[in-house]
Design an enzyme around this catalytic site. Sequence first.
Site, mmCIF file in Angstrom:
data_model
loop_
_atom_site.group_PDB
_atom_site.id
_atom_site.type_symbol
_atom_site.label_atom_id
_atom_site.label_comp_id
_atom_site.label_asym_id
_atom_site.label_seq_id
_atom_site.Cartn_x
_atom_site.Cartn_y
_atom_site.Cartn_z
ATOM 1 N N LYS A 224 0.644 -1.584 -0.012
ATOM 2 C CA LYS A 224 0.455 -0.062 0.014
ATOM 3 C C LYS A 224 0.771 1.167 0.230
ATOM 4 C CE LYS A 224 -4.074 1.778 2.864
ATOM 5 N NZ LYS A 224 -3.229 2.879 3.653
ATOM 6 N N HIS B 2 -1.607 7.989 1.079
ATOM 7 C CA HIS B 2 -1.847 7.386 3.213
ATOM 8 C C HIS B 2 -3.412 8.766 3.135
ATOM 9 C CE1 HIS B 2 0.169 5.728 6.617
ATOM 10 N NE2 HIS B 2 -1.222 6.302 6.574
ATOM 11 N N ILE C 116 -12.391 9.115 -1.686
ATOM 12 C CA ILE C 116 -13.741 9.105 -2.105
ATOM 13 C C ILE C 116 -14.787 8.850 -0.911
ATOM 14 C CG2 ILE C 116 -14.667 6.427 -2.452
ATOM 15 C CD1 ILE C 116 -12.749 5.881 -4.220
HETATM 16 C C1 LIG Z 1 -7.159 9.296 10.618
HETATM 17 C C2 LIG Z 1 -6.315 8.141 10.186
HETATM 18 C C3 LIG Z 1 -6.030 6.970 10.691
HETATM 19 C C4 LIG Z 1 -4.324 6.270 9.448
HETATM 20 N N1 LIG Z 1 -4.348 4.961 10.219
HETATM 21 C C5 LIG Z 1 -3.650 4.150 8.777
HETATM 22 C C6 LIG Z 1 -3.151 3.010 9.327
HETATM 23 O O1 LIG Z 1 -3.206 3.358 10.576
HETATM 24 N N2 LIG Z 1 -2.187 2.470 8.531
HETATM 25 C C7 LIG Z 1 -2.458 2.588 7.109
HETATM 26 O O2 LIG Z 1 -1.889 1.698 6.354
HETATM 27 N N3 LIG Z 1 -3.606 3.601 6.461
HETATM 28 C C8 LIG Z 1 -3.592 4.707 7.838
HETATM 29 N N4 LIG Z 1 -4.209 5.476 7.249
HETATM 30 C C9 LIG Z 1 -4.411 5.729 5.808
HETATM 31 C C10 LIG Z 1 -5.935 5.470 5.596
HETATM 32 O O3 LIG Z 1 -5.709 3.830 5.354
HETATM 33 C C11 LIG Z 1 -5.968 5.168 4.047
HETATM 34 O O4 LIG Z 1 -5.021 5.289 3.031
HETATM 35 C C12 LIG Z 1 -6.906 6.817 3.994
HETATM 36 O O5 LIG Z 1 -7.628 7.429 4.510
HETATM 37 C C13 LIG Z 1 -7.541 6.791 2.096
HETATM 38 O O6 LIG Z 1 -7.850 8.329 1.914
HETATM 39 P P1 LIG Z 1 -9.692 8.951 2.465
HETATM 40 O O7 LIG Z 1 -9.853 8.827 3.919
HETATM 41 O O8 LIG Z 1 -9.320 9.901 1.597
HETATM 42 O O9 LIG Z 1 -10.385 7.931 1.649
HETATM 43 C C14 LIG Z 1 -5.022 6.613 7.903
HETATM 44 C C15 LIG Z 1 -6.201 7.412 7.399
HETATM 45 C C16 LIG Z 1 -6.749 8.184 8.544
HETATM 46 C C17 LIG Z 1 -7.909 9.767 7.802
#
Ligand SMILES: Cc1cc2nc3c(=O)[nH]c(=O)nc-3n(C[C@H](O)[C@H](O)[C@H](O)COP(=O)(O)O)c2cc1C
Length: 417
Positions: A271, A295, A329
Amino acid sequence: MTGRPEWLENPWKQNAWFESVAVAQQRARKRLPAPVYGALLAGSERGQTIDDNQGAFAELGLSPHVAGHHAERAMGRTLMGQDISLPVVISPTGVQAVHPDGEVAVARAAAARGTVMGLSNFASKSVEDVTATGATTFFQMYWTGERDVMLQRMQRAHDAGALGLIATLDWSFSMGRDWGSPEIPEKVDLKTMVRMAPKVATKPRWLYQFGKTGQIPDLTAPNLAAPGEAKGPTFFAAYYEWMTTPPPSWDDVAWMRDQWHQISGRPFMLKGVGRVDDARRAVDAGVEALSVSNHGGNNLDGTPAAIRLVKPIADAVGGQVEVVMDGGIRRGSDVVKAVALGARAVMIGRAYLWGLAANGQAGVENVLDVLRSGIDSALLGLGVSSIEELTPEHLLVPEGFHRAIGAPTSAQDGVLR
Ligand SMILES: Cc1cc2nc3c(=O)[nH]c(=O)nc-3n(C[C@H](O)[C@H](O)[C@H](O)COP(=O)(O)O)c2cc1C
């Protein structure tokens, strides 16, 4: 009782159901203490990437038909060997203080709606509690800790029943936000509670939810607990381990994938891919899937919206590995746009976190239903009977939209030739 439907009894009653992700977000903002809401919103530096993640979807149009529509539309497919009833899966996030049921509620919603739960290694619930819901679970790991510790964590996830591993390797420890970072306490003790009281006192529903369970958010990461330890490290101890772990090489990616294969025989997703050359390296490292992702804009600010990168990467490696995307999204038509450009599925982050904050498990189900219904509307309007038929021809794509970073023949307009 008058015998009328319930909604006619009192049409002004607050309805827990919401019609869009935007409404879920408004409710989350209202319900959560400011630091918790701020942590969900996240985004880094000036917010260029987080803005583009959403804004880029609005640059893409749809090309509809007026008749000849299909009465039935199909949107199920498989991802990493698992059936998904819609091309949307739960992206891993640490949802420490949003809701007392946290990732367990999210997993129940994913199972109820026939999709996959991505569980973060920084999550507030253990992988055992999450797989016990019956949800198909992919466990996510950062590159953190010694190799033997990583192996223990992989083994534990496998033993708990995780059916896939997601390695998130794009994190660059960017700290500053122009709008200021919310306070995250080291641990939640009485002193902290008194100090933060003014921020939570105005959020009675949130307090009530945690009060009912007799728990306060303890900000630990149970999936990083050492064998035999009941409790995991605090968020900050976990973050420190991560920061001080030397970053991985491509050989390390292959190592991680090989270890997971040996332990589980199950698929592996990388990822955080943003470049065509990295996507090719991921294929060489043997991954089964990759997520085109920045991310959610929380990371290296200035990287393009993930949706701009999907087509060049899917064109380059989509025949060899499953390409998914995440970032921005917010509606079903966004999903359709991503699938039309070559994504096998999308992963959602904030959308379900806002649903969780708004209405717990039912709120996450609501978000998945909003997306399903939006996908269905778009398929109807586009005159296709299945997501399998979607191609870029169904979209209006402005010139220069795509970004083919690291492509051997990177053209001005970013389209691979
Ligand atoms: C509050 C928060 C915590 C996140 N924690 C992680 C995590 O622990 N591991 C990870 O792979 N991605 C993490 N992400 C990224 C999400 O998996 C994802 O890539 C991202 O939220 C996608 O964008 P969107 O929020 O616009 O849908 C986090 C995102 C947010 C907003």
